[in-house]
Motif scaffolding. Structure first.
Motif, short mmCIF file in Angstrom:
data_model
loop_
_atom_site.label_atom_id
_atom_site.label_comp_id
_atom_site.label_asym_id
_atom_site.label_seq_id
_atom_site.Cartn_x
_atom_site.Cartn_y
_atom_site.Cartn_z
N PRO A 98 0.82 -1.22 0.00
CA PRO A 98 0.00 0.00 0.00
C PRO A 98 0.85 1.26 0.00
O PRO A 98 1.83 1.37 0.73
N LYS A 103 -3.42 5.89 0.66
CA LYS A 103 -4.00 6.05 2.00
C LYS A 103 -4.49 7.48 2.20
O LYS A 103 -5.58 7.70 2.71
N PRO A 109 -5.88 0.10 1.21
CA PRO A 109 -4.63 -0.64 1.03
C PRO A 109 -4.35 -1.00 -0.43
O PRO A 109 -4.39 -2.15 -0.84
#
Length: 126
Positions: A98, A103, A109
């Motif tokens: 990830p 994020k 992810p």
């Protein structure tokens, strides 16, 4: 008797009891008039779309949230790689690393490939 998963959690429970999956696929899928390929190579499923716009449409209209799809793939030992015109732009599942950008964008992810995205956005010559 065939059972149907009623929630993502039920699906995870069913998949966790199975060994890792291996996929062997060579499909052409058409959705809303856009054809794309799905190829399975053991634990990697590559989805190759003809344009970045098609990839965004598929992402917006996905039946399962990105986090849930990534978790289900990970539990099954599979990785999905999204490609645009052959260039990898994202990966989710077991082998995805990830990215902090994903994020921050709230994508969960998912591993993003900026160089692949730039290739996908670059017009082809001749």
């Amino acid at each position: 008797m065939v059972t149907t998963a009623k929630a993502v959690g039920d699906l995870f429970d069913q998949v966790e009891r199975k060994p890792d999956l291996l996929v062997d696929a060579d499909l052409t899928v058409e959705r809303d008039g856009v054809a794309f390929s799905v190829r399975g190579y053991d634990d990697l499923v590559a989805v190759d779309l003809p344009s970045f716009g098609a990839a965004l449409t598929l992402w917006r209209d996905r039946p399962v949230e990105g986090r849930d799809a990534a978790a289900a793939l990970t539990v099954a030992g599979l990785t999905a790689e999204i490609r645009v015109r052959g260039a990898p732009v994202a990966r989710l599942g077991a082998d995805a690393v990830p990215s902090s950008l994903a994020k921050r964008l709230g994508l969960g992810p998912i591993e993003l490939f900026l160089d692949g995205t730039l290739l996908a956005l670059t017009p082809r010559r001749g």
